[in-house]
Design an enzyme around this catalytic site. Structure first.
Site, PDB file in Angstrom:
ATOM      1  CB  VAL A  11      -0.937   0.003   1.232  1.00  0.00           C
ATOM      2  CG1 VAL A  11      -1.539   1.371   1.465  1.00  0.00           C
ATOM      3  CG2 VAL A  11      -2.040  -1.006   1.032  1.00  0.00           C
ATOM      4  CD  GLU A 150      -5.572   2.939  -1.176  1.00  0.00           C
ATOM      5  OE1 GLU A 150      -5.225   4.090  -0.915  1.00  0.00           O
ATOM      6  OE2 GLU A 150      -6.250   2.648  -2.173  1.00  0.00           O
ATOM      7  CG  LEU A 152      -4.247  -0.219  -3.024  1.00  0.00           C
ATOM      8  CD1 LEU A 152      -3.646  -1.599  -3.037  1.00  0.00           C
ATOM      9  CD2 LEU A 152      -3.161   0.816  -3.251  1.00  0.00           C
ATOM     10  CE  LYS A 203      -9.497  -1.748   3.568  1.00  0.00           C
ATOM     11  NZ  LYS A 203      -9.398  -1.902   2.134  1.00  0.00           N
ATOM     12  CG  ASN A 207     -11.476  -5.296   2.839  1.00  0.00           C
ATOM     13  OD1 ASN A 207     -11.733  -4.786   1.755  1.00  0.00           O
ATOM     14  ND2 ASN A 207     -10.264  -5.315   3.341  1.00  0.00           N
ATOM     15  CG  LEU A 249     -21.622 -12.607  -7.514  1.00  0.00           C
ATOM     16  CD1 LEU A 249     -22.936 -12.419  -8.266  1.00  0.00           C
ATOM     17  CD2 LEU A 249     -21.907 -13.233  -6.144  1.00  0.00           C
ATOM     18  N   GLY A 256      -7.986 -15.332  -0.439  1.00  0.00           N
ATOM     19  CA  GLY A 256      -6.743 -15.281   0.335  1.00  0.00           C
ATOM     20  C   GLY A 256      -6.229 -13.857   0.329  1.00  0.00           C
ATOM     21  CB  CYS A 259      -6.971  -7.561   2.342  1.00  0.00           C
ATOM     22  SG  CYS A 259      -5.513  -6.715   1.745  1.00  0.00           S
ATOM     23  CE  LYS A 319      -5.425  -9.377  -6.673  1.00  0.00           C
ATOM     24  NZ  LYS A 319      -6.401  -8.327  -6.636  1.00  0.00           N
TER      25      LYS A 319
HETATM   26  P1  NAD Z   1       3.339  -4.672   3.848  1.00  0.00           P
HETATM   27  O1  NAD Z   1       3.770  -5.660   4.847  1.00  0.00           O
HETATM   28  O2  NAD Z   1       3.540  -4.960   2.400  1.00  0.00           O
HETATM   29  O3  NAD Z   1       4.026  -3.252   4.138  1.00  0.00           O
HETATM   30  C1  NAD Z   1       4.205  -2.710   5.411  1.00  0.00           C
HETATM   31  C2  NAD Z   1       5.563  -2.044   5.447  1.00  0.00           C
HETATM   32  O4  NAD Z   1       5.710  -1.334   6.680  1.00  0.00           O
HETATM   33  C3  NAD Z   1       6.729  -3.039   5.389  1.00  0.00           C
HETATM   34  O5  NAD Z   1       7.574  -2.712   4.292  1.00  0.00           O
HETATM   35  C4  NAD Z   1       7.435  -2.861   6.732  1.00  0.00           C
HETATM   36  O6  NAD Z   1       8.839  -3.021   6.633  1.00  0.00           O
HETATM   37  C5  NAD Z   1       7.065  -1.423   7.076  1.00  0.00           C
HETATM   38  N1  NAD Z   1       7.178  -1.092   8.509  1.00  0.00           N
HETATM   39  C6  NAD Z   1       6.707  -1.769   9.581  1.00  0.00           C
HETATM   40  N2  NAD Z   1       7.017  -1.121  10.713  1.00  0.00           N
HETATM   41  C7  NAD Z   1       7.689   0.001  10.362  1.00  0.00           C
HETATM   42  C8  NAD Z   1       8.281   1.068  11.078  1.00  0.00           C
HETATM   43  N3  NAD Z   1       8.238   1.128  12.412  1.00  0.00           N
HETATM   44  N4  NAD Z   1       8.907   2.033  10.383  1.00  0.00           N
HETATM   45  C9  NAD Z   1       8.977   2.002   9.033  1.00  0.00           C
HETATM   46  N5  NAD Z   1       8.427   1.016   8.293  1.00  0.00           N
HETATM   47  C10 NAD Z   1       7.793   0.027   8.951  1.00  0.00           C
HETATM   48  O7  NAD Z   1       1.781  -4.412   4.134  1.00  0.00           O
HETATM   49  P2  NAD Z   1       0.679  -3.871   3.108  1.00  0.00           P
HETATM   50  O8  NAD Z   1       0.111  -4.989   2.305  1.00  0.00           O
HETATM   51  O9  NAD Z   1       1.190  -2.657   2.403  1.00  0.00           O
HETATM   52  O10 NAD Z   1      -0.463  -3.430   4.134  1.00  0.00           O
HETATM   53  C11 NAD Z   1      -0.301  -2.303   4.976  1.00  0.00           C
HETATM   54  C12 NAD Z   1      -1.653  -1.966   5.579  1.00  0.00           C
HETATM   55  O11 NAD Z   1      -2.559  -1.577   4.538  1.00  0.00           O
HETATM   56  C13 NAD Z   1      -2.331  -3.146   6.291  1.00  0.00           C
HETATM   57  O12 NAD Z   1      -3.071  -2.647   7.374  1.00  0.00           O
HETATM   58  C14 NAD Z   1      -3.280  -3.697   5.227  1.00  0.00           C
HETATM   59  O13 NAD Z   1      -4.386  -4.355   5.779  1.00  0.00           O
HETATM   60  C15 NAD Z   1      -3.728  -2.427   4.542  1.00  0.00           C
HETATM   61  N6  NAD Z   1      -4.153  -2.608   3.150  1.00  0.00           N
HETATM   62  C16 NAD Z   1      -3.461  -3.456   2.324  1.00  0.00           C
HETATM   63  C17 NAD Z   1      -3.866  -3.589   0.989  1.00  0.00           C
HETATM   64  C18 NAD Z   1      -3.145  -4.525   0.054  1.00  0.00           C
HETATM   65  O14 NAD Z   1      -3.639  -4.710  -1.054  1.00  0.00           O
HETATM   66  N7  NAD Z   1      -2.024  -5.114   0.425  1.00  0.00           N
HETATM   67  C19 NAD Z   1      -4.943  -2.827   0.496  1.00  0.00           C
HETATM   68  C20 NAD Z   1      -5.612  -1.937   1.380  1.00  0.00           C
HETATM   69  C21 NAD Z   1      -5.206  -1.843   2.700  1.00  0.00           C
HETATM   70  C1  UGA Z   2      -9.051  -6.620  -1.486  1.00  0.00           C
HETATM   71  C2  UGA Z   2     -10.133  -5.603  -1.869  1.00  0.00           C
HETATM   72  O1  UGA Z   2     -10.669  -5.926  -3.152  1.00  0.00           O
HETATM   73  C3  UGA Z   2      -9.558  -4.191  -1.914  1.00  0.00           C
HETATM   74  O2  UGA Z   2     -10.595  -3.257  -2.189  1.00  0.00           O
HETATM   75  C4  UGA Z   2      -8.929  -3.862  -0.560  1.00  0.00           C
HETATM   76  O3  UGA Z   2      -8.295  -2.595  -0.580  1.00  0.00           O
HETATM   77  C5  UGA Z   2      -7.900  -4.914  -0.200  1.00  0.00           C
HETATM   78  O4  UGA Z   2      -8.512  -6.240  -0.229  1.00  0.00           O
HETATM   79  C6  UGA Z   2      -7.397  -4.658   1.194  1.00  0.00           C
HETATM   80  O5  UGA Z   2      -8.117  -4.201   2.042  1.00  0.00           O
HETATM   81  O6  UGA Z   2      -6.223  -4.866   1.453  1.00  0.00           O
HETATM   82  P1  UGA Z   2      -7.040  -7.825  -2.772  1.00  0.00           P
HETATM   83  O7  UGA Z   2      -6.943  -8.670  -1.555  1.00  0.00           O
HETATM   84  O8  UGA Z   2      -5.816  -7.235  -3.366  1.00  0.00           O
HETATM   85  O9  UGA Z   2      -8.046  -6.592  -2.494  1.00  0.00           O
HETATM   86  O10 UGA Z   2      -7.680  -8.705  -3.917  1.00  0.00           O
HETATM   87  P2  UGA Z   2      -9.160  -9.071  -4.447  1.00  0.00           P
HETATM   88  O11 UGA Z   2      -9.171  -8.873  -5.899  1.00  0.00           O
HETATM   89  O12 UGA Z   2     -10.209  -8.408  -3.661  1.00  0.00           O
HETATM   90  O13 UGA Z   2      -9.180 -10.644  -4.156  1.00  0.00           O
HETATM   91  C7  UGA Z   2      -9.127 -11.149  -2.840  1.00  0.00           C
HETATM   92  C8  UGA Z   2      -9.291 -12.640  -2.858  1.00  0.00           C
HETATM   93  O14 UGA Z   2     -10.624 -13.014  -3.226  1.00  0.00           O
HETATM   94  C9  UGA Z   2      -8.373 -13.357  -3.849  1.00  0.00           C
HETATM   95  O15 UGA Z   2      -7.889 -14.547  -3.268  1.00  0.00           O
HETATM   96  C10 UGA Z   2      -9.283 -13.664  -5.026  1.00  0.00           C
HETATM   97  O16 UGA Z   2      -8.863 -14.775  -5.759  1.00  0.00           O
HETATM   98  C11 UGA Z   2     -10.596 -13.929  -4.305  1.00  0.00           C
HETATM   99  N1  UGA Z   2     -11.797 -13.689  -5.136  1.00  0.00           N
HETATM  100  C12 UGA Z   2     -12.091 -12.438  -5.567  1.00  0.00           C
HETATM  101  C13 UGA Z   2     -12.644 -14.746  -5.435  1.00  0.00           C
HETATM  102  O17 UGA Z   2     -12.395 -15.906  -5.041  1.00  0.00           O
HETATM  103  N2  UGA Z   2     -13.773 -14.512  -6.172  1.00  0.00           N
HETATM  104  C14 UGA Z   2     -14.093 -13.262  -6.608  1.00  0.00           C
HETATM  105  O18 UGA Z   2     -15.151 -13.113  -7.282  1.00  0.00           O
HETATM  106  C15 UGA Z   2     -13.237 -12.204  -6.307  1.00  0.00           C
END
Ligand code: NAD
Ligand code: UGA
Length: 435
Positions: A11, A150, A152, A203, A207, A249, A256, A259, A319
């Site tokens: 993110v 977020e 995304l 948020k 989800n 759907l 998985g 998130c 995915k």
């Molecule tokens: P991530 O593990 O990829 O990234 C987190 C980063 O924070 C790591 O690079 C880690 O080294 C760094 N970090 C941790 N502690 C720190 C510190 N004290 N100082 C500086 N850096 C530090 O995680 P992510 O997937 O980017 O998710 C971050 C948050 O956003 C989570 O709460 C997640 O649920 C949320 N989120 C993720 C997604 C997604 O698609 N991955 C989408 C929306 C929201």
């Molecule tokens: C999901 C949400 O879609 C984002 O809006 C959100 O920001 C993010 O979680 C988060 O909070 O971190 P993401 O996990 O990247 O995003 O991927 P998705 O495309 O949502 O898929 C999640 C899982 O559901 C995957 O394992 C995918 O294969 C599965 N999926 C998705 C299904 O099995 N069926 C579907 O119809 C859609």
């Protein structure tokens, strides 16, 4: 505007790079030395389509910089985003210690007004905790805390960030609202301005709702299998009703990623803390767990005895279009097969290096054809588009038995049959003459 992003993972790095792309001066902070080293060389530590190119361009233009120092970020930037990880604890609650550490470090370095924006996915009262933590340690109260969850998706993160359906900002002061409105103005997206608590709930609720749709359709797919119906036809027939909607759907092997599984568990725990039993979410999680075992049973039924069999796997990431293995369904499916002494050879276009850290006893191969060689069954566990255009005749010839189990409903059953495969998928067990 001068923006710091603390936590440069999936993110944070996308957020920082996109803000730089919009013309802001961005400082991305991370405490992982390996990540910083790669970033400073203009390389992306994660696979996310379009991201690496964008990082390079913005570094070159001088708009995107990297550091390990939160102190530097607080000194230089008025807007401080927190996007560190919030992993699940053993009991399912979100571990907020990373957020607390960052808040303390911000407090120690606070000299003039700063807006601290919570972007990680966190339980509803976290904003207040960040405020209290900073207030207790900082020398003055010249700061605001806002929430900006977020939405995304991995695999389309850059697009999702730059073209969002909506931007949610939870604020408690006019100054914070003004700054965030100005920051996001170029995106021309619908802005939902709320309290801090409501933003966090939007948020978690979003989800949870999306995950509920997936478990609903997966349960429906099992009913389709039993009843001789086709889940794709059923989902299309449902999804054309705009009140239901066609997205999320797709039946398969369960959701998985970093998130849905952790956010649902955290939401469930938070509801408990607030005195509520949100049993629906537990059911969504339970269906998701059993969906993976349902697929394993399908494999077992198709091969007769699992013991001693050799299975090829196409796709490991949770995915397509990501290298992320966190909570990937492939992990549990492979573990269940290995428990029965099944030998696994697996291919994934991007996730192998992360998969090596979480899977043991798997032979990782360099292409789909090697994954299929000499196996008793070939499994599709991730819907990578490159799997759509394989040379299936070549694949079939090298397999010990031409048996394919598609956990993502990637192929047309009639095509697979024509190509000489015994083909099983999820929720599409319609007898050929009735399809
Ligand atoms: P991530 O593990 O990829 O990234 C987190 C980063 O924070 C790591 O690079 C880690 O080294 C760094 N970090 C941790 N502690 C720190 C510190 N004290 N100082 C500086 N850096 C530090 O995680 P992510 O997937 O980017 O998710 C971050 C948050 O956003 C989570 O709460 C997640 O649920 C949320 N989120 C993720 C997604 C997604 O698609 N991955 C989408 C929306 C929201
Ligand atoms: C999901 C949400 O879609 C984002 O809006 C959100 O920001 C993010 O979680 C988060 O909070 O971190 P993401 O996990 O990247 O995003 O991927 P998705 O495309 O949502 O898929 C999640 C899982 O559901 C995957 O394992 C995918 O294969 C599965 N999926 C998705 C299904 O099995 N069926 C579907 O119809 C859609």
């Amino acid at each position: 505007m001068k923006i710091a992003i603390i936590g440069s993972g999936y993110v944070g790095l996308v957020t920082g790079t996109c803000f730089a792309h919009l013309g802001h001066a961005v400082l991305c902070v991370d405490n992982n030395k390996d990540k910083l080293r790669l970033l400073k060389q203009g390389k992306s530590p994660i696979y996310e389509p379009g991201l690496e190119q964008m990082i390079r361009e913005n570094v070159k233009e001088g708009r995107l910089k990297f550091t390990a120092s939160i102190a530097e970020a607080v000194r230089k930037c008025e807007l401080l985003f927190i996007s560190v990880n919030t992993p699940p604890k053993e009991n399912g609650e979100a571990d907020l210690s990373f957020i607390e550490n960052v808040s303390q470090e911000i407090a120690r370095n606070l000299k003039s007004y700063r807006l601290i924006i919570e972007k990680s996915t966190v339980p509803v009262q976290t904003g207040e905790w960040i405020y209290k933590t900073i207030r207790a340690r900082a020398k003055h109260s010249l700061f605001d805390v806002a929430s900006n969850p977020e939405f995304l998706r991995e695999g389309s993160a850059v697009h999702d960030f730059l073209k969002p359906d909506r931007i949610v900002i939870g604020v408690s002061s006019a100054r914070a609202e003004k700054l965030l409105r100005k920051l996001y103005e170029p995106l021309k997206a619908p802005l939902v301005v709320t309290s801090l608590a409501s933003a966090g709930l939007i948020k978690h609720a979003s989800n949870s709702f999306l995950a509920t749709k997936i478990s609903f359709v997966n349960m429906l797919a099992r009913i389709c299998d039993a009843a001789g119906a086709d889940i794709e036809q059923v989902a299309r027939g449902m999804g054309l009703d705009p009140r239901i909607g066609a997205s999320f759907l797709k039946a398969g092997i369960g959701f998985g990623g970093f998130c849905f599984p952790k956010d649902l568990s955290a939401f469930l725990k938070m509801s408990e803390r607030l005195g509520m039993r949100f049993d629906l979410l537990q059911e969504v999680l339970d269906i998701n767990e059993s969906q993976k075992q349902y697929f394993v049973r399908k494999i077992e039924q198709a091969v007769w005895n699992l013991r001693g069999k050799k299975v090829g796997v196409l796709g490991l990431a949770f995915k397509a279009d990501t290298d992320d293995m966190r909570f990937a369904p492939s992990i549990d499916i492979i573990a269940a097969l290995q428990k029965e002494d099944v030998k696994i050879q697996a291919y994934d276009p991007q996730a192998v290096s992360n998969a090596r850290k979480v899977l043991s006893g798997v032979r990782f191969v360099k292409n789909p054809y090697e994954a299929a060689r000499g196996v008793d069954a070939l499994l599709v566990l991730t819907e990578w588009s490159e799997f759509l255009t394989l040379d299936f005749k070549r694949i079939r010839k090298t397999m010990n038995r031409a048996l394919m189990l598609d956990g993502r409903n990637l192929y047309n059953p009639a095509d697979m049959k024509r190509l000489g495969f015994e083909y099983h998928s999820v929720g599409r067990s319609v007898p050929a003459q009735l399809a």
